[in-house]
Design a protein around this motif. Sequence first.
Motif, mmCIF file in Angstrom:
data_model
loop_
_atom_site.group_PDB
_atom_site.id
_atom_site.type_symbol
_atom_site.label_atom_id
_atom_site.label_comp_id
_atom_site.label_asym_id
_atom_site.label_seq_id
_atom_site.Cartn_x
_atom_site.Cartn_y
_atom_site.Cartn_z
ATOM 1 N N ASN A 165 11.765 0.057 -11.678
ATOM 2 C CA ASN A 165 12.711 0.687 -11.620
ATOM 3 C C ASN A 165 13.914 0.771 -12.513
ATOM 4 O OD1 ASN A 165 11.368 2.444 -9.813
ATOM 5 N ND2 ASN A 165 12.335 1.387 -7.979
ATOM 6 N N ASP A 166 13.933 -0.487 -13.082
ATOM 7 C CA ASP A 166 15.313 -0.795 -14.085
ATOM 8 C C ASP A 166 14.599 -0.205 -15.438
ATOM 9 O OD1 ASP A 166 16.820 -2.285 -12.662
ATOM 10 O OD2 ASP A 166 16.057 -3.983 -13.440
ATOM 11 N N GLU A 167 13.171 -0.062 -15.578
ATOM 12 C CA GLU A 167 12.768 0.544 -16.898
ATOM 13 C C GLU A 167 13.012 2.290 -16.426
ATOM 14 O OE1 GLU A 167 8.717 -0.945 -17.208
ATOM 15 O OE2 GLU A 167 9.433 -2.773 -17.823
ATOM 16 N N ASN A 168 12.688 2.661 -15.291
ATOM 17 C CA ASN A 168 12.829 3.981 -14.920
ATOM 18 C C ASN A 168 14.345 4.493 -15.296
ATOM 19 O OD1 ASN A 168 10.202 4.516 -14.109
ATOM 20 N ND2 ASN A 168 10.578 4.164 -12.043
ATOM 21 N N THR A 169 15.334 3.697 -14.718
ATOM 22 C CA THR A 169 16.469 3.875 -15.133
ATOM 23 C C THR A 169 16.871 3.963 -16.490
ATOM 24 O OG1 THR A 169 17.263 2.787 -12.952
ATOM 25 C CG2 THR A 169 18.903 3.034 -14.731
#
Length: 292
Positions: free
Chosen positions: A154-158
């Motif tokens: 989810n850090d990558e999605n952010t």
Amino acid sequence: MSSLLSGRRVLVTGAAGRIGSVTTEHLSGLGALVTALTIVEDPALKADRVVIGDTRSEEDVATALEGADLVVHLAALAHRDSGTPYDVYTGNVISTFNVLAQAGALGIGRAVVASSINAYGVPMNHHDVLPAYYPLDEKIPSDVDDWYSLSKQNDENTARMAWRHWGIDVVSLRFPHVNSPDVLRRQSDGFRTNPVAGVREGWSYLDTRDAAYAIELSLTAQLSGQHTLFVAAGTTNAPFATEDLLDAFAPRVPRLRRFAGREVPMDLTAARTVLGFQARHELDLPTDRLET
């Protein structure tokens, strides 16, 4: 030293951590003006400005971002067992959102985020699973069943959202196990007696100095958009031929190509193409006969 970073203000979060302390010293040595954001005091930090604060705090991050031209976000609870599931997940995703959202809103042009090989889920998975194929690459199917891996995904999605919304270019580096040469050599000794332990990560590793170098290149490369990249040493941290390891411990996993010697079964093409990255500190290990 004159460099592309000379005189530029770089915020490094998690600056007292394993990668953060080495990165802070490396960037300072290149002439960057480093603001270190850390939750713990560390008198040894090589930064000209230190902010003691929490990356989950809007106020602390706003203070740390004052005057920043570039951002390196390394602060995180770095393992599934670093806290409760709630603390690990929420701490990581809130920190990354907070840092990137504020940096993007300020018009900062580039950020580098520490993602992880765990973003694809298999290394910490408690089911009996292996990678979908070798070499591991940025498009490999994920199988996430733990909160740390989910936080990195989810850090990558952010990062993608921040780029799309504010136009901030973001490089998310999927680090393998990163450590000092002495610790990496001890890990290698462990793989000598228990090589199967490294199969899910392709026996990949990276020296902390090379992690700092990859961050430098991510800050200065000619790029735009959001990029998620695996970075690792070009060789494995196991003293056996890669093909022998895969024959023994992942015989049913498809191989998209064959591997020479101790070549790491990870596709590093994107990091080499986008960043020009190639590890400069690889372990000098023998290639022994694998006994199974």
